[in-house]
Design an enzyme around this catalytic site. Structure first.
Site, PDB file in Angstrom:
ATOM      1  N   GLY A   1      78.178  16.590  46.587  1.00 41.21           N
ATOM      2  CA  GLY A   1      76.722  16.592  46.575  1.00 41.21           C
ATOM      3  C   GLY A   1      76.171  17.353  47.771  1.00 41.21           C
ATOM      4  O   GLY A   1      76.921  17.845  48.618  1.00 41.21           O
TER       5      GLY A   1
ATOM      6  N   SER B   1      85.018  21.479  37.847  1.00 42.69           N
ATOM      7  CA  SER B   1      85.882  20.622  37.029  1.00 42.69           C
ATOM      8  C   SER B   1      85.573  19.144  37.284  1.00 42.69           C
ATOM      9  O   SER B   1      85.334  18.730  38.413  1.00 42.69           O
ATOM     10  CB  SER B   1      87.342  20.910  37.379  1.00 42.69           C
ATOM     11  OG  SER B   1      88.180  20.041  36.651  1.00 42.69           O
TER      12      SER B   1
ATOM     13  N   ILE C   1      87.546   8.711  40.735  1.00 38.32           N
ATOM     14  CA  ILE C   1      87.770   8.541  39.298  1.00 38.32           C
ATOM     15  C   ILE C   1      89.278   8.502  39.030  1.00 38.32           C
ATOM     16  O   ILE C   1      89.767   7.654  38.289  1.00 38.32           O
ATOM     17  CB  ILE C   1      87.124   9.710  38.504  1.00 38.32           C
ATOM     18  CG1 ILE C   1      85.627   9.813  38.822  1.00 38.32           C
ATOM     19  CG2 ILE C   1      87.386   9.552  37.017  1.00 38.32           C
ATOM     20  CD1 ILE C   1      84.754   8.739  38.258  1.00 38.32           C
TER      21      ILE C   1
ATOM     22  N   CYS D   1      93.119  17.604  44.464  1.00 35.98           N
ATOM     23  CA  CYS D   1      92.392  16.369  44.189  1.00 35.98           C
ATOM     24  C   CYS D   1      92.763  15.330  45.229  1.00 35.98           C
ATOM     25  O   CYS D   1      93.941  15.024  45.411  1.00 35.98           O
ATOM     26  CB  CYS D   1      92.691  15.818  42.804  1.00 35.98           C
ATOM     27  SG  CYS D   1      91.795  14.276  42.497  1.00 35.98           S
TER      28      CYS D   1
ATOM     29  N   GLY E   1      80.536  23.276  46.279  1.00 34.87           N
ATOM     30  CA  GLY E   1      80.297  22.189  47.231  1.00 34.87           C
ATOM     31  C   GLY E   1      78.811  21.971  47.443  1.00 34.87           C
ATOM     32  O   GLY E   1      78.174  22.682  48.205  1.00 34.87           O
TER      33      GLY E   1
ATOM     34  N   ASN F   1      87.246  21.473  47.009  1.00 37.60           N
ATOM     35  CA  ASN F   1      87.183  20.203  46.277  1.00 37.60           C
ATOM     36  C   ASN F   1      86.303  19.238  47.084  1.00 37.60           C
ATOM     37  O   ASN F   1      85.608  19.645  48.013  1.00 37.60           O
ATOM     38  CB  ASN F   1      88.604  19.668  46.094  1.00 37.60           C
ATOM     39  CG  ASN F   1      88.765  18.855  44.818  1.00 37.60           C
ATOM     40  OD1 ASN F   1      87.967  17.962  44.559  1.00 37.60           O
ATOM     41  ND2 ASN F   1      89.773  19.154  44.025  1.00 37.60           N
TER      42      ASN F   1
END
Lengths: 289, 316
Positions: free
Chosen positions: B215, B21, B69, B128, B241, B190
């Site tokens: 990353g 997502s 973000i 998040c 992940g 996440n």
């Protein structure tokens, strides 16, 4: 070759194929392009030409590519770097970029040798539009912003639209691409910090002169917030249209991540727009310098 | 022909590969055919309109990026009017990621989405790091996880995936709490709460100061967490992940993942998802494995004396 992420290999040029029976078709792709030239054109800027064919050949002025820059010694640029189109030649299969060495990504680009391959993704974003009713346009660029306006000079000439280009730079030897614009019959007016001619007041005088001479049906600009403000003021005063190509740090380049948003004034309301997806070319009056 | 299909609870996916997502949206259809994916997962939607965090929102670090973000969201009406109809043209299962500030908010949004045709499953983003103060999220603690998942379970009959945070001290305990409260699958994990400082200006690199690292840099950490969660819970684990290649995906499946999500890699190679799918088939072929699902949990921790892997996929 980069070591920390997925790399393209020669056999992965196909963007992954499609599902059975699918009507889907790629309109952009990450492609491996052959480096044809990568030469210094002055003390700060370099001119990169690559050959690739494919979707890249559909690029229009104002659009950009996401370049997967080689890693320079001691640095690890992870993300791609957005680079506006400087030129495209479908007959030769080439795409051109003009860049200033400013960070890890462009330091990596500077290491490219003829015969190397560069992974370029594009064409991306919304480019400039030329109204067939226009007879005369004005392009105002500063620094690398001139590179973004260069393909517009080609497009304007193809449509028999005359262009006057005001080039702004720190000093005369950094004024870029005069020959390229003149080869498209554009009239070039250089202004520089060194000569004291690049200030907003002087550029405004030049622009007022062009408007009075009937040489400005629309403004096109890139590379300077101060000069953007001047053009916005004149556009309002004289009821002239205009377009601005904006820059912003990007991650995905495809409108996915919302890294590159900027504020815009849309009918009096301040809203976010993604530079990579809604732009990078925007209405002159909606941009907030 | 390798059988790439996997079962995630009651759902059968054509292959185990889907986007994470926030790293996937309509614009990617310029580069890849969505119908090749195992599923698509939307950017997290919220009921309230959100503009997101101040800029800069992304900074790159070696082997990855830190993002803050902040979940910009155009709200539910936009989602129903624009996003859902857009995906109707595809056959691929649509997983809708949701977030809300309260358990009731999560439940209400899940209930409303469950009424809409075209929504295959719900992924509850209770993790998040960018939308609550100091990176706190429901998934930080087993108790708050249980509360929100229970509310969600009551609100929807759709398959319910719960996305957990890697930023908690006892992830297996949180995984057990989510399972006990009715989650059908767990997405692990996440981004990892992180920050970076610009040494030229002494200012934080991100407008939000802190953000989430993703990353390849985080892969070994989250891989370990998937291994732990797969042992702690019986529901399927979806590994997420730092996956950039088919080998990364295979490693996650061996650790116990039933399916995988590819996120940040898409920002580097827009067709990374497709490359992972094609690469998984090749990986299985190379190891004489006929069904990719056999990789799940096939990590060898015993002291087997034979070197070959024939036991993973015994002849039929």
């Amino acid at each position: 070759m980069r070591s920390d992420g997925p790399n393209k290999t020669a056999d992965s040029l196909d963007p992954g194929g499609k599902s059975p029976g699918s009507l889907w078709k790629a309109s952009a792709a990450a492609q491996l392009a052959d480096v044809i030239a990568n030469t210094a054109i002055n003390t700060e800027y370099r001119h990169l030409i690559v050959r690739c064919g494919g979707p890249a050949m559909q690029a229009v002025p104002g659009q950009f590519f996401q370049l997967l820059c080689p890693q320079p010694a001691g640095e690890q640029p992870y993300l791609r770097r957005p680079m506006s189109l400087y030129g495209v030649d479908p007959n030769a299969g080439t795409v051109e970029f003009l860049y200033k060495i400013a960070g890890a990504g462009t330091r990596g680009l500077a290491t490219l040798q003829v015969g190397d391959r560069l992974d370029i993704m594009g064409p991306l974003g919304v480019g400039f539009t030329l109204d067939p009713a226009w007879k005369n346009i004005v392009a105002v660029g500063r620094g690398a912003g001139l590179a973004t306006l260069a393909p517009l000079a080609v497009a304007a000439r193809q449509r028999n639209i005359a262009m006057t280009a005001i080039f702004s730079a720190r000093k005369p030897d950094l004024v870029l691409s005069v020959e390229l614009f003149e080869a498209q019959n554009a009239r070039v007016m250089p202004v520089t910090d060194l000569e004291g001619t690049s200030g907003p007041a002087h550029v405004e005088l030049l622009l007022r002169g062009l408007i009075a001479d009937g040489r400005c049906d629309a403004f096109f600009t890139c590379g300077s917030s101060r000069l953007l403000r001047v053009q916005q003021r004149l556009a309002l005063e004289f009821g002239l249209p205009g377009q601005v190509a904006l820059e912003q740090q990007m991650a995905c380049g495809l409108g996915v991540c919302y890294c590159c948003v900027r504020d815009f004034n849309i009918g009096g309301e301040i809203v976010h727009r993604r530079v990579c997806w809604d732009g990078p070319v925007f209405d002159l009056l909606e941009a907030i310098p | 022909m390798i059988d790439l299909s996997v079962r995630v609870g009651s759902m059968t996916l054509a292959n185990p590969v889907m986007p994470a997502s926030g790293t996937f949206a309509e614009g990617l259809d310029r580069v890849i055919d969505f119908d090749r994916l195992g599923a698509v997962v939307t950017k997290t939607i919220t009921r309230e309109l959100r503009t997101g965090n101040p800029l800069p929102r992304v900074v790159e670090r070696p082997g990855g990026v830190i993002n803050a973000i902040g979940i910009p969201s155009k709200g539910v009406p936009y989602f129903f009017k624009e996003t859902l109809p857009y995906y109707a043209r595809y056959r691929v299962p649509l997983v809708v990621s949701i977030s809300a500030p309260t358990a009731e908010g999560f439940a209400n949004l899940a209930a409303e989405l469950s009424e809409m045709p075209g929504v295959t499953a719900i992924e509850a983003n209770i993790s998040c790091p960018n939308i609550e103060e100091d990176g706190k999220a429901f998934a930080m603690r087993p108790g708050s996880t249980e509360t929100v998942v229970k509310a969600l379970r009551t609100a929807t009959k759709l398959p319910l995936w719960v996305k957990l945070t890697p930023n908690t001290g006892d992830l297996p305990e949180v995984a057990r709490a989510a399972e006990a409260a009715g989650a059908d699958a767990l997405v692990v994990a996440n981004t990892i709460l992180a920050m970076s400082i610009d040494l030229a200006t002494f200012r934080p690199s991100l407008g939000n100061i802190m953000g989430g690292l993703s990353g390849p840099a985080i892969k070994p950490i989250v891989l370990r967490q998937v291994y732990q969660c797969a042992r702690a819970a019986r529901v399927p684990i979806i590994g997420c992940g730092g996956i950039a290649t088919a080998e990364d995906a295979a490693e996650y499946m061996l650790a116990g993942a039933t399916a995988v999500q590819v996120g940040t890699a898409t920002f580097v190679q827009p067709d990374a998802l497709i490359a992972v799918i094609d690469g998984l088939a090749k990986f299985c072929e190379k190891h004489d494995i006929t069904r990719v699902s056999e990789l799940t949990g096939a990590i060898r921790t015993d002291e087997a004396d034979e070197a070959d892997l024939a036991w993973v996929s015994p002849p039929q």
